[in-house]
Enzyme design. Structure first.
Site, short mmCIF file in Angstrom:
data_model
loop_
_atom_site.label_atom_id
_atom_site.label_comp_id
_atom_site.label_asym_id
_atom_site.label_seq_id
_atom_site.Cartn_x
_atom_site.Cartn_y
_atom_site.Cartn_z
N ALA A 1 -10.91 -0.35 2.43
CA ALA A 1 -10.75 -1.65 1.73
C ALA A 1 -11.58 -1.66 0.73
O ALA A 1 -11.22 -2.32 -0.29
CB ALA A 1 -9.88 -2.59 2.03
N ASP B 1 -8.86 6.11 9.53
CA ASP B 1 -10.01 4.98 8.83
C ASP B 1 -9.89 3.71 10.26
O ASP B 1 -11.13 3.02 9.73
CB ASP B 1 -9.39 4.04 7.29
CG ASP B 1 -10.44 3.11 7.14
OD1 ASP B 1 -11.46 3.66 7.00
OD2 ASP B 1 -10.00 2.09 6.89
N HIS C 1 -13.65 2.32 8.78
CA HIS C 1 -12.60 0.88 8.39
C HIS C 1 -13.28 0.33 7.41
O HIS C 1 -13.59 -0.34 6.88
CB HIS C 1 -12.90 -0.22 9.69
CG HIS C 1 -11.88 -0.79 9.21
ND1 HIS C 1 -10.93 -1.62 10.22
CD2 HIS C 1 -10.63 -1.76 8.24
CE1 HIS C 1 -10.34 -2.20 9.73
NE2 HIS C 1 -9.77 -2.36 8.55
N GLU D 1 -13.24 -0.50 17.47
CA GLU D 1 -14.05 0.32 16.50
C GLU D 1 -14.96 -0.72 16.79
O GLU D 1 -15.42 -1.28 17.49
CB GLU D 1 -13.35 -0.32 15.13
CG GLU D 1 -12.27 0.10 15.29
CD GLU D 1 -11.64 -0.83 13.62
OE1 GLU D 1 -12.06 -1.69 13.27
OE2 GLU D 1 -9.83 0.04 13.06
N ILE E 1 1.12 -1.53 0.10
CA ILE E 1 -0.19 -0.05 0.57
C ILE E 1 0.64 1.13 0.24
O ILE E 1 1.33 1.76 -0.91
CB ILE E 1 -0.88 -0.20 1.33
CG1 ILE E 1 -1.52 -1.11 1.32
CG2 ILE E 1 -1.68 1.12 1.56
CD1 ILE E 1 -3.13 -1.56 2.81
P1 NAD Z 1 2.63 -5.40 4.02
O1 NAD Z 1 3.17 -6.53 4.11
O2 NAD Z 1 2.81 -5.01 1.90
O3 NAD Z 1 3.56 -3.75 4.43
C1 NAD Z 1 3.62 -3.55 5.01
C2 NAD Z 1 5.38 -2.47 5.40
O4 NAD Z 1 5.16 -2.04 7.05
C3 NAD Z 1 6.74 -3.62 4.85
O5 NAD Z 1 7.02 -2.79 3.19
C4 NAD Z 1 7.46 -3.60 6.28
O6 NAD Z 1 8.82 -3.66 5.53
C5 NAD Z 1 6.89 -2.16 6.36
N1 NAD Z 1 6.90 -2.48 8.11
C6 NAD Z 1 6.90 -3.13 8.99
N2 NAD Z 1 7.22 -3.31 10.65
C7 NAD Z 1 7.77 -1.90 10.45
C8 NAD Z 1 7.82 -0.77 11.09
N3 NAD Z 1 8.17 -0.82 12.51
N4 NAD Z 1 8.74 0.61 10.67
C9 NAD Z 1 8.66 0.76 9.41
N5 NAD Z 1 7.75 -0.06 8.48
C10 NAD Z 1 7.69 -1.62 9.15
O7 NAD Z 1 1.27 -4.17 3.75
P2 NAD Z 1 0.39 -3.60 2.99
O8 NAD Z 1 -0.10 -4.79 2.42
O9 NAD Z 1 1.27 -2.76 2.19
O10 NAD Z 1 -0.37 -3.53 4.44
C11 NAD Z 1 -0.17 -1.74 5.38
C12 NAD Z 1 -1.53 -2.04 6.23
O11 NAD Z 1 -2.76 -1.51 6.17
C13 NAD Z 1 -1.56 -3.34 7.53
O12 NAD Z 1 -1.76 -3.22 8.42
C14 NAD Z 1 -3.08 -4.00 6.82
O13 NAD Z 1 -3.35 -4.78 7.73
C15 NAD Z 1 -3.75 -2.43 6.54
N6 NAD Z 1 -4.75 -2.20 5.99
C16 NAD Z 1 -5.64 -1.81 6.13
C17 NAD Z 1 -6.88 -1.78 5.83
C18 NAD Z 1 -7.96 -1.05 5.84
O14 NAD Z 1 -9.27 -1.05 5.45
N7 NAD Z 1 -7.45 0.23 6.76
C19 NAD Z 1 -6.77 -2.50 4.46
C20 NAD Z 1 -5.69 -3.46 3.91
C21 NAD Z 1 -4.99 -3.19 4.64
#
Ligand code: NAD
Length: 523
Positions: free
Chosen positions: A279, A253, A276, A258, A149
Site C-alpha cells: 500500500a 507482502d 508489507h 512481521e 482490491i
Molecule cells: P474488501 O473488504 O473491499 O474486500 C474483501 C473481500 O473479501 C470482500 O469481497 C468479501 O466478500 C471477501 N471475503 C470475505 N470473507 C471471505 C471468505 N471467507 N472467502 C472469500 N472471500 C471472502 O477489502 P479490500 O480493500 O479489497 O482489502 C482486501 C485485503 O487486503 C484486506 O485483508 C486488507 O487488510 C488487505 N490490505 C493489505 C494491504 C497491504 O499493505 N498489504 C493494504 C491494503 C489492504
C-alpha cells in the site's frame, strides 16, 4: 472546530481541512502530551505512529472522530472509541489501486523470475537459460476475495489477457459476470488457476484458508500471491509446498509474524517477498489524507461520513427508504420509555411485514436503543455506543422479524420489559408516523404533543370521569382515542391535551374509580 494531525499526512489533506477547522499539526506529539492535550480537540487524524489508546480516548472531552489516514486501525482502541460514542473512520479505498499494482508486480516478478535473475546478474553471472519464464496471456488467475482490491486486480489481469476465476461467497455469479469474471467455489479455483492471489480480510473463517490440503489441489506449477494479511496462508505448509515443488512459487507482502525473522521461507528461491509495502505509494498516501480530511469535514458540517468503522452507514437509497421508520422509531421509543415503569431489563424489537425485508433495520434498532437509553442515562448515548452501553448495563436486546403485519404493510413493535412489568407499542409510517397499538389495544394516534394514557374499565361513565378530572384542572382535551377488546373489560384511552399535566393530576386520575393506571407522555 479543532483538529489535531498527530502523524505526517499529505499537505493536500491538511489544506482541505484548513477551510473549516482550526488545524494543529504536531507530528512528534508523545502519548503523555496527547493525553494532556486531546481534551481541546474535536477530531484527530493519525497514520500509524500515534496510538489512540483508551487513555487518550478517556481524556478526550469533545472528540467526535478519530481518522486513520490509511486502512488498518490496529493503533486505535476501537472498543474504547465505541463505548464513548466516537466514530472511527479510515480510507480503505485509498490503497486499492496501489495494492493491485503491487500484486501484479509480485506476479510478474515470480513468473519471470525477475528477483533471482537480478541477483544473478549483480553477482557477475549471465545465466539466460536458468530464468525461463511463462506468459500471463491465456493463463487463468484465481482471485480469492473480490472486494475493492480484488476487483482492481481483475481489471489489470484482464489487460494481460488472463481468464479470471473468483472465489468469494459474498459475490453472486451475476455480479461476477457483470465485470467479466467467473465466480466458482474454492476447490474449482485452486484446481484450475495458474496464478492465485488473495484479497480477503483475516478472519476466523479465512485464517489458514490456504493450507496443505489446498496446496495439494493446486496445479503443479501454480503460483500464489498474498498481499492481504499474514495468516491467511499457513506458512509452514507453504514452506513444504515450495520446497517439495508441489507448487511453482509464491509472492508474499504479508507474514504471520512481521518481520518474518528466521522464517525458513526466506531461504527458498521460488518465493518473492516484500516488507508489507503493497500500500506504500505517494498516491495512496495523498489519497488517504484527502479522504480522511473530507470525512472529518463531513462530521463538522453535519453530513454523514462514509467509512465509519464502528457504526453502520447507509447508502442514500436505503436511507431514503428507511427514513420515515427512523423518525417513527424515535417517537415510539420515547413514548414507551415515558409510559413504562421500573428499571429496564429487556428491549425486544420486531420488524413486521415489508419492513422485515428492509436491508438495514439494524440502524432502526440502534435508533430505538439510543432514544431509550438517552432518556434514562446521564452519559451521552449515540448510534455508535448504544448497543455497547445496553450490553454493559445488562439490558437484553433482541431483534426479530415477522412477515405478517396485521393488515398493515409494515409495523415496528417495541416491547420493554422492566422489573415492574412490560409494555409494548407498535407503529406504522406508511403515510405518516402513527402509533397503532399499545399493548393489545389497537389505536390510531399521531405521536406528537402532550398525552395522557389511561387504562380503565370500559363501562358507562369511565371516560367522562377522566375528562371531568382534566377539566377541573383547566386541561383541555384536543383529541381522544380509545382502544378496547370487549365492552366492560379493560380498555386504553389516549388523550392528546393542550396543556402540560402536573404529576398530581395524573395521581388523581389514577385514584378514580374504574381507572387502573394513568401515565403522562410528552413527545
Ligand atoms: P474488501 O473488504 O473491499 O474486500 C474483501 C473481500 O473479501 C470482500 O469481497 C468479501 O466478500 C471477501 N471475503 C470475505 N470473507 C471471505 C471468505 N471467507 N472467502 C472469500 N472471500 C471472502 O477489502 P479490500 O480493500 O479489497 O482489502 C482486501 C485485503 O487486503 C484486506 O485483508 C486488507 O487488510 C488487505 N490490505 C493489505 C494491504 C497491504 O499493505 N498489504 C493494504 C491494503 C489492504
Amino acid at each position: 472546530m479543532k483538529v489535531i494531525i498527530a502523524d505526517q499526512i499529505n499537505e493536500k489533506g491538511i489544506k482541505e481541512l484548513e477551510d473549516v477547522a482550526d488545524v494543529v499539526v504536531n507530528t512528534s506529539i508523545t502519548q503523555e502530551e496527547l493525553i494532556e492535550e486531546i481534551k481541546d480537540f474535536d477530531a484527530i487524524i493519525v497514520r500509524s505512529r500515534t496510538k489512540v489508546t483508551r487513555a487518550v480516548i478517556e481524556a478526550a472531552e469533545k472528540l467526535k472522530i478519530i481518522a486513520r489516514a490509511g486502512v488498518g486501525v490496529d493503533n486505535v482502541d476501537m472498543a474504547a472509541a465505541t463505548e464513548k460514542g466516537i466514530m472511527v473512520v479510515n480510507a480503505p479505498e485509498s490503497t486499492s489501486i496501489t495494492v493491485a499494482e503491487h500484486t501484479m508486480g509480485l506476479i510478474m516478478t515470480l513468473i519471470r523470475k525477475i528477483s533471482i535473475a537480478d541477483k544473478s546478474v549483480k553477482e557477475g553471472k549471465w545465466e539466460k537459460s536458468k530464468f525461463m519464464g511463462i506468459e500471463l496471456n491465456g493463463k487463468t488467475l484465481g482471485i480469492i476475495g473480490l472486494g475493492r482490491i480484488g476487483t482492481q486486480v481483475s481489471i489489470r489481469a484482464k489487460a494481460f489477457g488472463m481468464e479470471i476465476l473468483v472465489y468469494d461467497p459474498y459475490v453472486t455469479e451475476e455480479a461476477g459476470a457483470e465485470i467479466g469474471v467467473r465466480v466458482v467455489d474454492l476447490e474449482y479455483l485452486l484446481k484450475n488457476s495458474d496464478v492465485m492471489t488473495i484479497h480477503v480480510p483475516l478472519t476466523p473463517e479465512t485464517k489458514h484458508l490456504i493450507s496443505k490440503k489446498e496446496f495439494e489441489m493446486m496445479k503443479e506449477n501454480a503460483f500464489i500471491v498474498n498481499c492481504a494479511r499474514g495468516g491467511i496462508i499457513n506458512e509452514d505448509d507453504l514452506y513444504e509446498a515450495l520446497k517439495n515443488n508441489i507448487i511453482g512459487g509464491a509472492g508474499l507482502d504479508v507474514f504471520e509474524t512481521e518481520p518474518p525473522k528466521d522464517s525458513p521461507l526466506l531461504t527458498l528461491d521460488n518465493i518473492v517477498v516484500t516488507p508489507h509495502i503493497a500500500a506504500s505509494t505517494k498516491e495512496a498516501q495523498r489519497d488517504a489524507a484527502i479522504i480522511v480530511a473530507n470525512e472529518v469535514k463531513k462530521v463538522f458540517t453535519g453530513e454523514a461520513p462514509k467509512n465509519v468503522l464502528n457504526m453502520p452507514v447507509l447508502d442514500p437509497e436505503t436511507f431514503h427508504a428507511i427514513k420515515p421508520y427512523l423518525k417513527l422509531s424515535e417517537k415510539l421509543a420515547n413514548f414507551l420509555i415515558q409510559a413504562a415503569k421500573g428499571n429496564i431489563t429487556e428491549v425486544n424489537i420486531t420488524y413486521c411485514g415489508e419492513l422485515a425485508d428492509f436491508p438495514r433495520v439494524d440502524v432502526i434498532s440502534r435508533t430505538i436503543l439510543k432514544e431509550t437509553l438517552n432518556s434514562i442515562l446521564t452519559e451521552p448515548v449515540n448510534m455508535i455506543n448504544a448497543p455497547t452501553i445496553a450490553k454493559n448495563r445488562g439490558i437484553v436486546i433482541t431483534e426479530s422479524k415477522r412477515s405478517e403485519a396485521e393488515g398493515y404493510k409494515s409495523l415496528i413493535k417495541i416491547e420493554i420489559k422492566s422489573d415492574e412489568g412490560e409494555l409494548s407499542i407498535e407503529g406504522n409510517a406508511t403515510r405518516e408516523p402513527r402509533i397503532v397499538r399499545i399493548d393489545k389495544y389497537w389505536v390510531n394516534v399521531k405521536p406528537e404533543g402532550t398525552m395522557v394514557i389511561a387504562r380503565y374499565k370500559d363501562i358507562p361513565g369511565s371516560i367522562g370521569t377522566i375528562g371531568t378530572k382534566l377539566g377541573e384542572h383547566g386541561i383541555n382535551i384536543a383529541k381522544m382515542q380509545v382502544g378496547r377488546q370487549a365492552p366492560s373489560e379493560e380498555a386504553v384511552m389516549v388523550l392528546t391535551v393542550d396543556q402540560k399535566v402536573p404529576v398530581d393530576v395524573i395521581d388523581e386520575i389514577r385514584a378514580l374509580e374504574h381507572v387502573y393506571d394513568a401515565v403522562y407522555v410528552q413527545l
